[in-house]
Design an enzyme around this catalytic site. Structure first.
Site, PDB file in Angstrom:
ATOM      1  N   LEU A 104       0.835  -1.212   0.000  1.00 42.76           N
ATOM      2  CA  LEU A 104       0.000   0.000   0.000  1.00 42.76           C
ATOM      3  C   LEU A 104       0.864   1.254   0.000  1.00 42.76           C
ATOM      4  O   LEU A 104       0.392   2.354   0.286  1.00 42.76           O
ATOM      5  CB  LEU A 104      -0.947  -0.008   1.199  1.00 42.76           C
ATOM      6  CG  LEU A 104      -1.976  -1.152   1.176  1.00 42.76           C
ATOM      7  CD1 LEU A 104      -2.773  -1.188   2.468  1.00 42.76           C
ATOM      8  CD2 LEU A 104      -2.928  -1.013  -0.017  1.00 42.76           C
ATOM      9  N   SER A 106       3.566   2.447   1.829  1.00 37.24           N
ATOM     10  CA  SER A 106       3.840   3.238   3.027  1.00 37.24           C
ATOM     11  C   SER A 106       5.096   4.094   2.830  1.00 37.24           C
ATOM     12  O   SER A 106       5.180   5.206   3.354  1.00 37.24           O
ATOM     13  CB  SER A 106       4.014   2.321   4.238  1.00 37.24           C
ATOM     14  OG  SER A 106       4.995   1.349   3.962  1.00 37.24           O
ATOM     15  N   ASP A 151       3.480   5.446  -7.274  1.00 34.16           N
ATOM     16  CA  ASP A 151       3.102   5.617  -5.865  1.00 34.16           C
ATOM     17  C   ASP A 151       3.165   7.072  -5.428  1.00 34.16           C
ATOM     18  O   ASP A 151       2.241   7.595  -4.795  1.00 34.16           O
ATOM     19  CB  ASP A 151       4.024   4.780  -4.964  1.00 34.16           C
ATOM     20  CG  ASP A 151       4.060   3.329  -5.388  1.00 34.16           C
ATOM     21  OD1 ASP A 151       3.178   2.922  -6.169  1.00 34.16           O
ATOM     22  OD2 ASP A 151       4.964   2.607  -4.941  1.00 34.16           O
TER      23      ASP A 151
END
Ligand code: GLA
Length: 364
Positions: A104, A106, A151
């Site tokens: 995800l 981080s 991202d």
């Protein structure tokens, strides 16, 4: 203290395509890294992270440490070198509720939270584009991971209620509305920790590049599925497989955008299933635990499709699930996973979010 947050991201589809000149379809999610910032009483930068501990560094003399600290110091380093920023003494307090190593993002959320906090607090006037590009540069050059742009882009540019359809070559993007209806995104974390800096990620990147050379093209945009079939016997098995994933995954991203625009949300499930097969078999970035979770989910009522997400070699599975059945689905997959591997899976229902922003008060 002033507070800034940056979201993690969930990639609906388009995995391992961003560094291959392809398309991606990420969503910024409602899980955040928060940075609290204020001036310190000396010339140093004092960093305190709720999960990793504390450290102090001199922004005039920065060197990498091969640890999480590099995600923070890398941003200072890139701002110093590219933008000539001279930092005063600062205190940074970092908190996060983005699960780590779960696919995800981080780490990108941490980079973007730090650059957004420095930008706001020190009035650096960076554009959105500079914030995501410099964050990626810090990761590429200071941390040493050759990640793509997805991202950091999603963490800066996310918009609540939307996915981001991005062409990583032209950097043109479009906000695609998410009309999830009776369905929702559920993330199941296998607990198998992956780190992009472990080496598997950079290796895939090299293999995908080598495949282009073997196919005799400069970019994956020049390679069609029929050319891929035609040249099969002229290239190595690895190159064929890696290219097969990239070419077909790009098509699936376009198909997913089409589904979001013109069809029912739950139909995304089918392309997610295909993407997983391709990631596991052609690109070889999955692992047994994650494949088990995918196979188990496929048998459960209320799941329309699922796939591994993120860099791979562990991490999480994204499933499109009927909202009303999330409790049962989650309980069943956890129980079966635990029986098979003796490990605890964690599940998260995630929603879309806006990109990195300043907060009036602490969020976490
Ligand atoms: C990681 C990288 C991204 C992307 C994905 C795989 O999250 O940071 O740039 O390559 O893996 O799709």
């Amino acid at each position: 203290m002033k507070y800034y947050v940056a979201p993690g991201r969930l990639n609906i589809i388009g995995e391992h395509t961003d560094y291959n000149g392809g398309f991606v379809l990420p969503v910024a999610i409602d899980k955040y890294v928060q940075v609290g910032i204020e001036k310190s009483h000396d010339d140093l930068v004092h960093v305190k992270s709720q999960s990793f501990g504390e450290f102090t560094f001199d922004s005039k003399n920065i060197s990498a440490t091969d640890s999480w600290k590099d995600y923070v110091m890398g941003i200072f380093d890139v701002l110093k070198k590219d933008k000539g920023v001279n930092f005063p003494g600062l205190k940074l307090e970092i908190k996060s509720n983005v699960p780590e190593g779960a696919g995800l993002s981080s780490s990108a959320a941490l980079e973007v939270a730090v650059i957004t906090a420095l930008n706001g607090f020190l009035n650096l006037n960076l554009t959105d584009e500079e914030r995501y590009n410099l964050s990626q540069k810090a990761e590429n050059e200071f941390v040493g991971v050759q990640c793509g742009i997805m991202d950091q882009f999603a963490s800066v540019m996310g918009r609540k209620g939307h996915a981001l359809f991005l062409d990583t070559v032209s950097m043109k993007y479009e906000y695609v509305p998410l009309n999830t209806g009776e369905y929702t995104f559920v993330v199941i974390d296998s607990g198998v920790k992956h780190s992009l800096s472990d080496g598997g990620y950079n290796k895939r990147r090299e293999e995908a590049q080598k495949a282009l050379e073997e196919f005799g093209v400069n970019s994956y945009r020049e390679l069609s599925l029929s050319q891929l079939f035609m040249k099969r016997s002229q290239v190595s098995e690895i190159s064929y497989k890696r290219a097969m994933h990239v070419v077909t995954e790009n098509e699936r991203v376009k198909e997913a955008v089409d589904i979001l625009k013109h069809s029912n949300f739950e139909n995304l499930g089918r392309v997610l299933n295909q993407s997983h097969e391709s990631l596991a078999i052609e690109y070889e970035v999955s692992c047994d635990e994650v494949n088990f979770i995918v196979d188990t989910l496929k048998e459960i009522d209320g799941v329309t499709g699922c796939r591994m997400i993120g860099g791979g070699f562990g991490g999480s599975v994204l499933a499109i699930c009927e909202k009303a059945k999330v409790g049962e689905i989650s309980a069943e997959v956890k129980e079966k996973y635990n029986k098979e591997y003796g490990k605890e899976a964690r599940t998260y229902v995630v929603d879309s979010s806006d990109g990195a922003m300043k907060m009036d008060n602490a969020l976490i």
